[in-house]
Design a protein around this motif. Structure first.
Motif, PDB file in Angstrom:
ATOM      1  N   ARG A   1     -10.587   3.492  11.820  1.00 48.68           N
ATOM      2  CA  ARG A   1     -10.485   4.168  10.523  1.00 48.68           C
ATOM      3  C   ARG A   1     -10.437   5.682  10.675  1.00 48.68           C
TER       4      ARG A   1
ATOM      5  N   TYR B   1      -7.002   6.449  11.863  1.00 49.32           N
ATOM      6  CA  TYR B   1      -6.027   6.193  10.798  1.00 49.32           C
ATOM      7  C   TYR B   1      -6.040   7.335   9.777  1.00 49.32           C
TER       8      TYR B   1
ATOM      9  N   ALA C   1      -3.071   9.851   8.855  1.00 54.94           N
ATOM     10  CA  ALA C   1      -2.550   9.967   7.485  1.00 54.94           C
ATOM     11  C   ALA C   1      -2.408  11.436   7.090  1.00 54.94           C
TER      12      ALA C   1
ATOM     13  N   ILE D   1       2.121   8.851   8.881  1.00 56.69           N
ATOM     14  CA  ILE D   1       1.503   7.521   8.938  1.00 56.69           C
ATOM     15  C   ILE D   1       2.550   6.405   8.874  1.00 56.69           C
ATOM     16  N   ASP D   2       3.675   6.685   8.221  1.00 56.76           N
ATOM     17  CA  ASP D   2       4.719   5.649   8.108  1.00 56.76           C
ATOM     18  C   ASP D   2       5.302   5.271   9.460  1.00 56.76           C
TER      19      ASP D   2
ATOM     20  N   ASP E   1       1.766   1.744  12.944  1.00 53.65           N
ATOM     21  CA  ASP E   1       0.947   0.608  12.519  1.00 53.65           C
ATOM     22  C   ASP E   1      -0.243   0.526  13.460  1.00 53.65           C
TER      23      ASP E   1
ATOM     24  N   CYS F   1      -8.500  -2.647   5.650  1.00 47.44           N
ATOM     25  CA  CYS F   1      -7.211  -2.711   4.937  1.00 47.44           C
ATOM     26  C   CYS F   1      -7.392  -2.316   3.476  1.00 47.44           C
TER      27      CYS F   1
ATOM     28  N   LEU G   1      -8.680   1.555   3.091  1.00 50.68           N
ATOM     29  CA  LEU G   1      -7.664   2.554   3.453  1.00 50.68           C
ATOM     30  C   LEU G   1      -6.336   2.303   2.738  1.00 50.68           C
ATOM     31  N   ASN G   2      -6.334   1.267   1.892  1.00 44.95           N
ATOM     32  CA  ASN G   2      -5.091   0.863   1.219  1.00 44.95           C
ATOM     33  C   ASN G   2      -3.982   0.694   2.254  1.00 44.95           C
ATOM     34  N   ALA G   3      -4.307  -0.055   3.290  1.00 49.66           N
ATOM     35  CA  ALA G   3      -3.416  -0.155   4.449  1.00 49.66           C
ATOM     36  C   ALA G   3      -2.984  -1.594   4.710  1.00 49.66           C
TER      37      ALA G   3
ATOM     38  N   LYS H   1      -0.264  -2.384   7.210  1.00 49.63           N
ATOM     39  CA  LYS H   1      -0.257  -1.278   8.178  1.00 49.63           C
ATOM     40  C   LYS H   1      -1.253  -1.557   9.307  1.00 49.63           C
TER      41      LYS H   1
END
Lengths: 708, 159
Positions: free
Chosen positions: A144, A147, A151, A156-157, A160, A184, A187-189, A192
């Protein structure tokens, strides 16, 4: 994804035009190229050989002043081998110091500049985290933190994350799944961050990665490999991907991970010296290795296509520990990359790459025991067909990192025997032939002193200069100000006392491997665990006895020789105290308060490490104690677990076995199940509690145990 | 567990429903609703009805190796999966993995119980629920892209 799969054509297109055949433009400012590769190596190896030859001659001169006995010749031979090892390290350090002092890039030799990216990333990258029975709290806290940092870069795109679980502990397995779902969601992932668990963990970590490569890796251009305790800054990860994009012949780019996060005295000493002296050694290594650098197994980016094509590890003939599956896979993967023509780079200035150390000497030794077995296998690969000379050298260095210990031990033992022999001999004034002129005893104490200073100097000089550079540098405040000098002095003293202990332990490990003993696969201790004095005493009892006996023999042989050996004997005899007190969290924290062994990460913690601390603290509250019970009671955990299982049906035998285990669970409760029984149940969708208990007349008030 | 293999004995369900069978149906419905995090009366009624309909239609494949509980579980699974297929517009809701994923999504979306009374309601327009489920859907792995990672050899190649 790039179409390039041949490193030679990739290199040619990059070198000739800075434009690929498919029109891809490469950024010339980040091309990994440098002048005089052959000259660099000629200088380094030439200097090392010259210094070794001089030291060996000096030793032979000192010992053979009267006449060189057979045992003394053995001493000279062992000394020469060990000195060559020290010498290579010394000149690597010296080069690193020069580069750091002049602020030069180790590869291009140009002035060091930060990487300035031109445009967004074009590649698709994945951060893979292979785990095996690790604390899910720590693993996902690291994920996290990395990540979030990624971000913030806006890239971040292009990334993965993939957690590759090999976990065999049922509770940790369930906890990993829940931690993944939470990460997930928080992190709204979704889509991802991915998770998969391997049902069979063949070939340990390398098998875990191989399975990933054969299933999902082809979706990506590059993968950044993490260890369970790795954290990287977003900038570092994006820069690594950018370097890969612009160096199409690069197979692996390794960042130098900085150890951080532990608080015990042992770990803080190691963190301090790695932070102070590590960059020197990394710069030196990068200088002479160039595109033939090594891979350290984590905190590195790998070109996926190249890895899949040429890094499938062979199985060594014969039985473990020297045969079978390759354990220390990283060196071998780098060697196969090089064999196929891909380049492996170590980039010393890549900051924002962290890992954690074992908290105490015992756990450090346990990790070394595992590594020792893997590195000893490299002895066979050194002479295998097709590898490049520098890859063979890396294998040799891997072997020597453990074999040097028994060689030092043999050197010291043969010195003791040689001294004992010399005390038994009376000097012969007319040796061999009849002559009028006697051969007088020669005093070589000055040469001995020169040799001693020469050896110790080569061992510690680069480290001392690194400490002084920090002390007189602008960033000294981040290392505790002037206290950095005292920290350096104490570290030198501590490492001198610890060296004989590690020498004995490593000798024991090498002997153990050579006599066919294997080591298991356990997760590394990642908490600040201390070692009770009794445990330290039990572990080191043989070492203490050896130290005492050796000391007694040395006094019997020659008092001067005893004092000569005393630093080594002190380390051996004091080993339990050293291990116990260095493992202390309280002493580690006290040292921190006194400004000792301070690192920049402690002085002004980067965002990623602060986030790591925060996430670890938060996750600590949601620890899963009994995974199976959680699945039985919690519908969400149950559904999640079922969803993460591969779609398959048990065969008739397995179905019966599962039925029996459920019957046992219903009658005797969850605590009656063994770990293997839990694992079997968890390998299939788990029945909820009311389904397990269906048809039974359960009255919780009468028999509460049955409910659990 | 109840071991009354009605179907295998050739009885028609419509003929009778014993007290034991009623209890079994209700227990099954309750257990399945609980696995979706609910104890809603309307949802319970719909699921009980669905189970009774399935029994009445004698829609199970008669098999002497399965017991009534398993048949009811299968009926409940099919009823819910069918409803989820209607809601989401996906056909692949019956498989173990996809069904569990949708269960996860429903549990997340229905944390405050807002969808409980619409559970198994086939009359209603479910576009908003479908949206909520798609937001909460977990994706454990990306698309599979299989390839072989060949083992390298340490032997000298024959020329």
């Amino acid at each position: 994804m790039s179409q390039l799969s041949d490193p030679k054509s990739a290199k040619m297109s990059a070198v000739l035009s800075e434009t690929d055949i498919d029109g891809t433009v490469y950024d010339p400012t980040v091309q990994l190229r440098g002048p005089g590769v052959a000259q660099r190596r000629f200088f380094l190896f030439g200097a090392s050989i010259a210094a070794t030859a001089y030291a060996a001659w000096l030793m032979a001169d000192v010992l053979g002043a009267d006449q060189l006995t057979t045992m003394e010749m053995v001493v000279v031979a062992f000394f020469a081998i060990n000195f060559a090892w020290i010498s290579l390290s010394f000149f690597t350090g010296i080069v690193g110091l020069i580069l750091r002092g002049l602020k030069r890039d180790a590869i291009t030799l140009k002035r060091l500049k930060p990487i300035v990216r031109k445009g967004s990333l074009r590649s698709k990258n994945v951060v893979v985290i292979p785990v095996y029975n690790e604390s899910p709290d720590r693993v996902f806290a690291g994920l996290r933190a990395s990540y979030e940092s990624l971000a913030k870069t806006g890239e971040i795109d292009a990334f993965d994350f993939f957690v590759l679980s090999d976990t065999r502990d049922p509770d940790i397995w369930v906890a990993e799944e829940l931690a993944w779902a939470k990460a997930c969601t928080d992190l709204n992932a979704r889509g991802k961050i991915f998770f998969r668990r391997r049902a069979e963990n063949t070939e340990r970590k390398s098998g875990n990665l191989k399975e990933f490569c054969e299933t999902y890796a082809a979706n990506y251009d590059h993968m950044i490999v993490f260890d369970a305790d790795s954290v990287m800054s977003g900038e570092a990860m994006v820069n690594m991907a950018y370097l890969m994009e612009n160096n199409p012949d690069a197979g692996i780019i390794q960042s130098p991970p900085q150890p951080t996060g532990r608080q015990t005295l042992f770990a803080r000493i190691l963190q301090f010296i790695s932070r102070v002296h590590g960059p020197t050694m990394s710069a030196g290594l990068s200088f002479w290795c160039m595109g033939s650098s090594n891979y350290w197994g984590h905190n590195a980016i790998i070109r996926v296509k190249a890895f899949i094509e040429c890094c499938g590890l062979p199985v060594l003939s014969g039985k473990p520990p020297m045969g079978g599956h390759i354990l220390s896979h990283d060196f071998v993967e780098a060697a196969f990359m090089r064999k196929a023509g891909w380049r492996c780079w170590l980039i010393p200035q890549l900051e924002g790459s962290w890992e954690e150390l074992p908290p105490n000497l015992i756990d450090f030794a346990i990790r070394d025991r595992r590594w020792c077995q893997g590195n000893m296998q490299h002895g066979r690969l050194m002479v295998a067909h097709g590898f490049r000379p520098l890859s063979r050298l890396h294998f040799f260095m891997g072997v020597m990192s453990f074999v040097s210990s028994p060689l030092w031990l043999l050197l010291l033992l043969s010195s003791t025997i040689a001294t004992l022999q010399n005390t038994q001999l009376t000097h012969s004034f007319f040796p061999g032939h009849f002559t009028m002129f006697p051969q007088w005893p020669v005093d070589r104490s000055f040469e001995m002193l020169v040799l001693l200073i020469f050896t110790i100097g080569m061992l510690v000089l680069p480290k001392i200069i690194s400490i002084l550079m920090v002390c007189f540098g602008r960033d000294r405040k981040q290392y505790g100000g002037v206290m950095v000098l005292i920290s350096g002095l104490l570290e030198t003293l501590y490492s001198a006392l610890q060296a004989p202990i590690m020498m004995m332990l490593h000798s024991q490990f090498v002997f153990s491997v050579l006599t066919g003993n294997q080591v298991g696969w356990d997760a590394q201790e990642r908490d600040d665990a201390g070692v009770p004095f009794k445990a330290a005493l039990k572990t080191h009892r043989t070492i203490i006895v050896i130290g005492l006996v050796w000391g007694a023999v040395a006094i019997f042989v020659d008092t001067a020789f005893f004092w000569w050996l005393s630093p080594i004997l002190a380390g051996l005899v004091l080993s339990p105290w050293l291990t116990h007190y260095s493992s202390s969290l309280a002493v580690g924290k006290a040292a921190r308060r006194m400004g000792l062994f301070v690192t920049p990460e402690e002085y002004d913690s980067p965002d990623e490490l602060r986030a790591l601390k925060r996430f670890t603290a938060e996750a600590g509250e949601g620890d899963v104690k009994d995974g199976l019970m959680r699945l039985i009671e919690d519908p969400y955990a149950n559904a999640l677990h079922s969803a993460l299982l591969p779609a398959r049906k048990p065969d008739a035998r397995t179905a019966i076995e599962i039925g029996i285990i459920y019957e046992k669970l219903a009658r005797l409760g969850v605590e009656s199940l063994t770990r293997d029984e839990k694992l079997l149940i968890l390998s299939w969708p788990v029945k909820p509690l009311d389904q397990i208990m269906a048809g039974r007349d359960v009255h919780p008030s009468e028999n509460p145990k049955k409910q659990s | 567990m109840t071991d009354m293999t009605v179907a295998t004995q050739g009885f028609s369900y419509a003929a009778f429903e014993s007290a034991a069978m009623t209890r079994l149906i209700e227990d099954t419905a309750r257990a399945w609703l609980r696995s979706f995090g609910m104890a809603n009366t309307q949802a319970n009624h719909r699921l009980v009805t669905a189970l009774r309909d399935a029994l009445a239609q004698d829609s199970f494949a008669a098999n002497d190796r399965t017991n009534m509980q398993d048949l009811l579980d299968q009926a409940a699974h099919d009823a819910i999966a069918g409803w989820l297929a209607t809601v989401t517009g996906q056909h692949d809701c019956y498989g173990s993995t996809s069904f569990s994923m949708l269960r996860c999504a429903f549990l997340s979306a229905n944390r405050d119980g807002v969808w409980s009374e619409h559970f198994l309601d086939s009359e209603r327009d479910h576009r908003d629920l479908a949206m909520a489920l798609s937001v909460q859907m977990m994706l454990p792995t990306p698309s599979l892209k299989s390839c072989e990672m060949p083992r390298q050899s340490l032997e000298r190649r024959a020329s």
